[in-house]
Design an enzyme around this catalytic site. Structure first.
Site, mmCIF file in Angstrom:
data_model
loop_
_atom_site.group_PDB
_atom_site.id
_atom_site.type_symbol
_atom_site.label_atom_id
_atom_site.label_comp_id
_atom_site.label_asym_id
_atom_site.label_seq_id
_atom_site.Cartn_x
_atom_site.Cartn_y
_atom_site.Cartn_z
ATOM 1 N N ASP A 169 -2.900 -8.401 17.333
ATOM 2 C CA ASP A 169 -2.157 -8.052 15.337
ATOM 3 C C ASP A 169 -2.115 -7.093 14.951
ATOM 4 O O ASP A 169 -3.463 -7.260 14.348
ATOM 5 C CB ASP A 169 -2.081 -9.908 14.803
ATOM 6 C CG ASP A 169 -1.514 -9.842 13.637
ATOM 7 O OD1 ASP A 169 -0.446 -8.872 13.522
ATOM 8 O OD2 ASP A 169 -1.876 -10.106 12.709
ATOM 9 N N GLU A 191 -0.200 -4.578 5.413
ATOM 10 C CA GLU A 191 1.480 -6.157 6.033
ATOM 11 C C GLU A 191 0.406 -6.856 5.927
ATOM 12 O O GLU A 191 0.992 -8.038 5.086
ATOM 13 C CB GLU A 191 1.811 -5.723 7.598
ATOM 14 C CG GLU A 191 2.761 -6.753 7.094
ATOM 15 C CD GLU A 191 2.541 -8.448 8.053
ATOM 16 O OE1 GLU A 191 2.734 -9.511 8.784
ATOM 17 O OE2 GLU A 191 0.987 -8.429 8.355
ATOM 18 N N HIS A 212 3.543 -2.962 11.875
ATOM 19 C CA HIS A 212 2.398 -2.692 10.734
ATOM 20 C C HIS A 212 0.679 -2.465 11.738
ATOM 21 O O HIS A 212 0.546 -3.607 12.704
ATOM 22 C CB HIS A 212 1.561 -3.747 10.242
ATOM 23 C CG HIS A 212 1.471 -4.912 10.736
ATOM 24 N ND1 HIS A 212 0.036 -5.616 11.115
ATOM 25 C CD2 HIS A 212 2.044 -6.445 11.181
ATOM 26 C CE1 HIS A 212 -0.201 -6.191 11.085
ATOM 27 N NE2 HIS A 212 0.960 -7.297 11.509
ATOM 28 N N HIS A 228 -5.312 -14.079 14.471
ATOM 29 C CA HIS A 228 -6.059 -13.911 14.281
ATOM 30 C C HIS A 228 -7.554 -13.981 14.087
ATOM 31 O O HIS A 228 -8.427 -13.595 13.471
ATOM 32 C CB HIS A 228 -5.936 -14.285 12.402
ATOM 33 C CG HIS A 228 -4.505 -13.448 11.543
ATOM 34 N ND1 HIS A 228 -4.388 -13.845 10.000
ATOM 35 C CD2 HIS A 228 -3.822 -12.617 11.976
ATOM 36 C CE1 HIS A 228 -3.234 -13.135 9.226
ATOM 37 N NE2 HIS A 228 -3.401 -12.316 10.414
#
Ligand code: CO
Ligand code: ZN
Length: 334
Positions: free
Chosen positions: A165, A197, A63, A307
């Site tokens: 990420d 995603e 993603h 994150h």
């Protein structure tokens, strides 16, 4: 500086929260073009790169969207309230810098009157230094998205910064594509850079529906169990090799695909780890559930502080993951 860092800096630096992936798509397409036969973008914004072959259809997916925030309300003093795009943890957000698509930067801070432990995202705001609402609105409108704005660096064989990420998954696919450009294989290879995603695996399923792959492999980050005093033990360490996913909250990987990935790792002399992620899901699940079902697995990059604006992973794990994917792509026959 490693080649991995250079690619990540380029692809990772592009603005691309979920649903706003245009800049990432352009950055990736500009690099990928040299290695493949065909590039298309579908209506959801997935970028589908194909290296044509007449044998098995092998699909890799990473993603390209990132988490972020979206402006929901601007008050009379020019402070901006926001909502989350993807999963945010308040501990990662206090007094950090974010950047809107037009380059406007702001600091996320919090209402001091609320006890710190009781804070929710509703108690946070973005300060762009505007003197009032009118001035703020010349720079940010309700509905504008913003992303973490933090430096990227490489040190001790480790990368650190925002959006490993999953731009590092995108980099992994680009490295694998490069290795496969001259490879002798008849497999029909699809490298898909998926949209949305982080808000619920929204892009990957549509791309897999179109491709109808024989096998699908997602590439994303996963947690590690190697930090001090972790709550849950996890048998994945940063720097000990890419992880072959067994399962996460969203998917139980196809056993034959896990076995084929482990065999491919053996064949090219790469150490791997087995991943069971107890919190969170990935595109693997959407790929697996497409049409009448698809054999699916995943290769993950062990990553710390996922994150947050300061994610961390090992360069060697990325290089080995790329090697593993390239080998798998060329060898797959089942
Ligand atoms: Co994520
Ligand atoms: Zn991810």
């Amino acid at each position: 500086m490693s080649k991995v860092f250079e690619l990540w800096n380029e692809v990772g630096g592009a603005f691309g929260p979920s649903g706003r992936e245009e800049a990432v798509r352009e950055a990736i397409a500009a690099i990928a073009g040299a290695y493949i036969d065909d590039i298309t973008t579908d209506a959801l914004g997935n970028l589908i790169c194909r290296k044509k072959g007449s044998s098995k259809k092998v699909l890799f997916a990473a993603h390209m969207d990132s988490i972020g925030v979206v402006a929901t309300y601007i008050d009379e003093k020019g402070f901006i309230r926001f909502s989350q795009v993807g999963g945010l943890f308040k501990g990662d957000l206090i007094n950090i810098t974010v950047r809107f698509a037009n380059g406007t930067r702001g600091v996320i801070s919090y209402e001091e009157k609320t006890p710190f432990k009781d804070l929710t995202l509703d108690n946070l705001f973005i300060d762009i230094g505007a003197k009032d609402r009118a001035q703020a609105e010349t720079m940010v409108q309700v509905g504008d998205f913003a992303v973490f704005d933090a430096p990227r660096f490489e040190q001790n064989g480790v990368l650190c910064g925002p959006y490993l990420d999953n731009r590092i998954g995108c980099v992994t696919l680009l490295l694998a594509m490069e290795q496969l450009a001259e490879a002798q294989t008849d497999n029909d290879l699809y490298f898909v850079f998926t949209a949305q995603e982080e808000v619920g695996l929204r892009g990957a399923g549509a791309a897999a529906f179109a491709v109808e792959p024989d096998v699908a492999i997602a590439v994303d980050v996963t947690d590690t169990g190697d930090l001090p005093e972790r709550k849950t033990p996890m048998a994945v360490d940063m720097g000990k090799g890419p992880a072959v996913k067994v399962m996460d909250r969203s998917v139980i990987c196809t056993p034959a695909v896990c076995a084929a990935l482990e065999q491919a790792a053996k064949d090219c002399g790469i150490a791997i780890q087995r991943e069971i992620l107890q919190f969170g899901g990935t595109d693997t699940s959407a790929l697996q559930k497409t049409r009448t079902g698809v054999q699916a697995g995943a290769v993950s990059i062990p990553t710390r502080y996922i994150h947050s604006p300061s994610e961390m992973c090992a360069v060697g794990d990325v290089e080995d993951a790329a090697k593993l994917l390239a080998h798998f792509a060329a060898a797959y026959s089942a």
